[in-house]
Design a protein around this motif. Structure first.
Motif, PDB file in Angstrom:
ATOM      1  N   ARG A  76     -54.584  -0.458   0.316  1.00  0.00           N
ATOM      2  CA  ARG A  76     -55.558   0.178   1.475  1.00  0.00           C
ATOM      3  C   ARG A  76     -55.097   1.533   1.731  1.00  0.00           C
ATOM      4  N   LEU A  77     -53.924   1.776   1.814  1.00  0.00           N
ATOM      5  CA  LEU A  77     -53.147   3.007   2.233  1.00  0.00           C
ATOM      6  C   LEU A  77     -53.449   3.903   1.266  1.00  0.00           C
ATOM      7  N   ALA A  78     -53.409   3.603  -0.126  1.00  0.00           N
ATOM      8  CA  ALA A  78     -53.808   4.466  -1.292  1.00  0.00           C
ATOM      9  C   ALA A  78     -55.149   4.837  -1.337  1.00  0.00           C
ATOM     10  N   ASP A  79     -56.076   4.055  -0.699  1.00  0.00           N
ATOM     11  CA  ASP A  79     -57.341   4.118  -0.810  1.00  0.00           C
ATOM     12  C   ASP A  79     -57.782   5.063   0.224  1.00  0.00           C
ATOM     13  N   ARG A  80     -57.348   5.028   1.580  1.00  0.00           N
ATOM     14  CA  ARG A  80     -57.608   5.910   2.719  1.00  0.00           C
ATOM     15  C   ARG A  80     -56.864   7.002   2.878  1.00  0.00           C
ATOM     16  N   ARG A 138     -37.239   8.484   9.235  1.00  0.00           N
ATOM     17  CA  ARG A 138     -37.680   7.436  10.600  1.00  0.00           C
ATOM     18  C   ARG A 138     -39.232   7.288  10.555  1.00  0.00           C
ATOM     19  N   PRO A 139     -39.668   6.126  10.550  1.00  0.00           N
ATOM     20  CA  PRO A 139     -41.162   5.983  10.586  1.00  0.00           C
ATOM     21  C   PRO A 139     -41.932   6.443  11.968  1.00  0.00           C
ATOM     22  N   ASP A 140     -42.984   6.659  11.464  1.00  0.00           N
ATOM     23  CA  ASP A 140     -43.937   7.095  12.742  1.00  0.00           C
ATOM     24  C   ASP A 140     -44.801   6.150  13.389  1.00  0.00           C
ATOM     25  N   VAL A 141     -44.851   4.777  12.682  1.00  0.00           N
ATOM     26  CA  VAL A 141     -45.265   3.682  13.136  1.00  0.00           C
ATOM     27  C   VAL A 141     -45.021   2.661  12.164  1.00  0.00           C
ATOM     28  N   ILE A 142     -44.787   1.521  13.067  1.00  0.00           N
ATOM     29  CA  ILE A 142     -44.354  -0.067  12.240  1.00  0.00           C
ATOM     30  C   ILE A 142     -45.486  -0.940  12.120  1.00  0.00           C
ATOM     31  N   ILE A 143     -45.622  -1.647  11.013  1.00  0.00           N
ATOM     32  CA  ILE A 143     -46.467  -2.549  10.937  1.00  0.00           C
ATOM     33  C   ILE A 143     -45.897  -3.916  10.626  1.00  0.00           C
ATOM     34  N   ALA A 193     -53.421  -1.641   8.031  1.00  0.00           N
ATOM     35  CA  ALA A 193     -53.403  -0.241   7.251  1.00  0.00           C
ATOM     36  C   ALA A 193     -54.397   0.797   7.737  1.00  0.00           C
ATOM     37  N   GLU A 194     -55.851   0.337   7.929  1.00  0.00           N
ATOM     38  CA  GLU A 194     -56.893   1.101   8.192  1.00  0.00           C
ATOM     39  C   GLU A 194     -56.706   1.784   9.590  1.00  0.00           C
ATOM     40  N   MET A 195     -56.031   0.877  10.543  1.00  0.00           N
ATOM     41  CA  MET A 195     -55.546   1.428  11.730  1.00  0.00           C
ATOM     42  C   MET A 195     -54.484   2.585  11.804  1.00  0.00           C
TER      43      MET A 195
END
Length: 544
Positions: free
Chosen positions: A166-170, A216-221, A279-281
Motif C-alpha cells: 500500500r505504501l508503494a502504491d501511494r 528515527r521513525p516519524d510515525v509508528i504503526i 498505511a493509507e493514513m
C-alpha cells in the motif's frame, strides 16, 4: 436404679489421632476428585508472596474455595491472576491439615468464556482511563509526509506485505520493521519493547558499529491481522498500553479488523480499522499531490494573468480620466489673457496714485516749513553754543584725569611689555637656532631623497633605454607606437634615437610585412631633440 445406668456406653470404635484423621481425609479427597476444573471469580489476590507462591480464593454466589499456585507453576501460567477476574482453574483438590481446610492447587488458568475476558478488559480500561492514558489532549497528529515509518508486526505475516504494498502504491517511504510475535505469552512484552525501542532512537539516528545509521521513525504503526479475542489479548496488556501512551513518536494502531477492539486503540494517537488503512493514513497519495500541485500552479498563473489584465484595464481607465495638456493650460491661459487686458489700466492707476502721494509730500516741504525749521535749529544751536564752554571745560578736566590714569597704566603695561619682549627675544633667538639646525637637517634629508628620486628617474626614464641603442617610434599624433599591428602603408612616423628624432613613413602594413628594398641613401642630419613644452612628463618604454 443401678449405677450402670449413669455411666457412658462403651464403644468398640478405634481411636484416631488428629494427624491420622487429617491424612485419611486428605487421601480420600485427593482420590475422589483428582484433577478438576473449577469456575469462579478470583478474590483476595494481592500478588505473589515473598516466597514466590500465590494465595487467593475462588468464589461464586454461595461458596468460597482457597487456591494456591506454587512458585514453579506461577511463572509458566499463560493467564496471570487478577482481582475480580472470572476464570476456570485446572488443578487438583487437596486439604491443608494446618487449618483443617481444603484447597485447590492450580496448575493452569483459563478465561471463563468471552464474558470474563470482556469484563477483565473493561475493568483494565476504566483503571487506565482514570490515570489519563486515554485522554484526547494526549493525542498527536502524525506528520503529513513522514520520511521514515516504523512498523511493529510479525515479519512473516501477510500484514507487513499489505502495508509495504500500500505504501508503494501511494507514496514510497523508508520503512523500518521491528519483528515481534503478535500472538502468545510474550507478545505483549515484545510489542511494548518495540515501541519503546523506536522512541529511544535519537533524533539524528542511531549509528551502528558497522558504520550504518538507523534513522528515527516519524510515525509508528502497530499492526496485526484479525483473530479471536484471546489472540488479541497481547495488545490489551497494561505494558503495551503504557508504552503506547508514553511513546514520543505518533502511533497508529491497526490491530485486527474493524470490529476488533483492543486497549492499544485507546492509547494510540490514531486507530486504523485495518493495517492497509493504517498505511493509507500514514502517507498521502503522491499522484494526488502532484495533481493538486499542478492545479495550484495553474491557478497561480491564471490569478497572476487576471491581476495583470485587471491592472492594465485600471491603468487604461485612469489614462482616459486624465485631462489633456490643452485642458490643463486652458484656465491659466485665460487668466493670463485677463491679466494682460487689465495691466494698462492698472499701470495708469498706479502712476496716478504715486503722483498723488508725491503732490501731498511736496505740499509738506514749502518755504515756510523750511524757514521755521531753520529758525528752530538756529535757536537750538545758540543754546548749545552757550553751554559749550562749560561743557568743554568739564569734559577737558575729566579727560585729563582719565588720561593721567591711563598714562600710569600704560607705563606699567609698557614696562611689562618690555619685559615680555626681552623674554620673547631670548626665546626667539633659541627658536631661530633650532630652526636653522632643523632647516639644515631637512635640506640634507630632502637633498638625499631628491638624489634618490633623480637616480630612480634616470633608471626608469626611456632616455637610458635609448642610450643603450634602442629607439622610440611615435605616430603622426606624437603618441608612442607599441606594436606593428595597426600601422598601414603610408603612415607618417617619427623615430627618436639617443641623439635626435627622424621623420619616416611606413611602406608596409601588418606585423609580418617585409621591408621594401631601396637603394641606400646618405644619412640625414640629426637634429637635436626638443622636448614639448606642454608634456606633463616624458614617456617611457613601460607606458601602455
Amino acid at each position: 436404679m443401678p449405677d450402670s445406668l449413669s455411666e457412658s456406653p462403651v464403644s468398640n470404635a478405634a481411636d484416631w489421632t488428629v494427624s491420622e484423621l487429617s491424612g485419611a481425609l486428605k487421601r480420600t479427597v485427593e482420590d475422589s476428585f483428582g484433577h478438576v476444573r473449577v469456575r469462579g471469580e478470583i478474590s483476595g489476590y494481592r500478588g505473589p508472596h515473598s516466597s514466590g507462591h500465590a494465595y487467593f480464593s475462588l468464589k461464586d454466589q454461595n461458596a468460597r474455595l482457597d487456591a494456591v499456585v506454587w512458585k514453579g507453576v506461577f511463572g509458566r501460567l499463560k493467564l496471570r491472576p487478577e482481582e475480580g477476574l472470572e476464570v476456570v482453574a485446572i488443578g487438583r483438590i487437596t486439604t491443608f491439615p494446618g487449618k483443617s481446610s481444603y484447597q485447590i492447587v492450580i496448575e493452569q488458568l483459563e478465561f471463563a468464556g468471552a464474558g470474563a475476558i470482556m469484563a477483565m478488559l473493561e475493568e483494565r480500561k476504566l483503571r487506565l482511563a482514570a490515570e489519563g492514558l486515554f485522554a484526547p489532549e494526549r493525542k498527536r497528529r502524525p506528520p503529513f509526509l513522514p520520511a521514515v515509518i516504523g512498523v511493529v508486526t510479525s515479519p512473516t505475516g501477510a500484514v507487513i506485505r499489505d502495508i509495504l504494498h500500500r505504501l508503494a502504491d501511494r507514496f514510497p517511504r523508508h520503512v523500518l520493521v521491528w519483528p515481534v510475535r503478535v500472538q502468545g505469552d510474550t507478545s505483549g512484552a515484545e510489542v511494548s519493547a518495540a515501541i519503546r525501542g523506536f522512541s529511544s532512537i535519537p533524533a539524528g539516528g542511531l549509528a551502528l558499529a558497522a558504520g550504518g545509521l538507523i534513522p528515527r521513525p516519524d510515525v509508528i504503526i502497530v499492526a496485526r491481522g484479525g483473530g479471536s479475542l484471546e489472540d488479541l489479548l497481547g495488545f490489551s496488556e497494561e505494558s503495551v498500553v503504557r508504552a503506547a501512551a508514553e511513546s514520543e513518536i505518533p502511533l497508529i494502531s491497526a490491530v485486527g479488523h474493524e470490529t476488533d477492539i483492543t486497549l492499544i486503540d485507546f492509547a494510540a494517537d490514531i486507530r486504523a480499522p485495518t493495517p492497509t488503512a493504517a498505511a493509507e493514513m500514514a502517507v498521502p497519495v503522491r499522484a494526488d499531490l502532484v495533481a493538486e500541485l499542478a492545479q495550484f500552479h495553474a491557478r497561480l498563473r491564471a490569478g497572476f494573468a487576471r491581476g495583470l489584465d485587471r491592472r492594465r484595464t485600471d491603468l487604461r481607465s485612469l489614462v482616459r480620466l486624465l485631462p489633456s495638456a490643452d485642458a490643463l493650460l486652458a484656465l491659466p491661459r485665460q487668466r493670463l489673457d485677463i491679466a494682460g487686458q487689465r495691466l494698462p489700466r492698472a499701470l495708469k492707476a498706479n502712476a496716478s496714485a504715486h503722483r498723488l502721494r508725491l503732490a501731498r509730500a511736496e505740499s509738506r516741504f514749502g518755504p515756510q516749513v523750511l524757514t521755521s525749521a531753520l529758525t528752530r535749529r538756529r535757536e537750538r544751536v545758540a543754546v548749545v553754543g552757550a553751554r559749550l564752554p562749560r561743557g568743554l571745560t568739564a569734559t577737558t578736566a575729566g579727560h585729563r584725569l582719565r588720561l593721567t590714569r591711563v598714562d600710569s597704566r600704560l607705563r606699567l603695561v609698557a614696562q611689562s611689555q618690555r619685559d615680555r619682549r626681552e623674554r620673547g627675544r631670548d626665546r626667539l633667538d633659541g627658536l631661530l637656532g633650532r630652526l636653522r639646525r632643523c632647516r639644515s637637517q631637512q635640506a640634507g634629508a630632502r637633498a638625499g631623497r631628491l638624489d634618490a628620486v633623480a637616480k630612480l628617474l634616470a633608471a626608469l626614464s626611456y632616455k637610458g633605454v635609448l642610450a643603450r641603442g634602442f629607439a622610440l617610434v611615435r605616430n603622426g599624433a606624437g603618441a608612442p607606437v607599441h606594436a606593428a599591428e595597426g600601422i598601414t602603408a603610408g603612415d607618417a612616423l617619427e623615430i627618436e634615437f639617443r641623439d635626435g628624432r627622424v621623420a619616416v613613413r611606413a611602406t608596409g602594413s601588418g606585423p609580418d610585412a617585409p621591408p621594401p628594398a631601396r637603394p641606400p641613401r646618405k644619412p640625414a642630419k640629426t637634429r637635436a631633440a626638443t622636448p614639448l613644452p606642454d608634456e606633463p612628463r616624458q614617456p617611457t618604454l613601460f607606458d601602455k
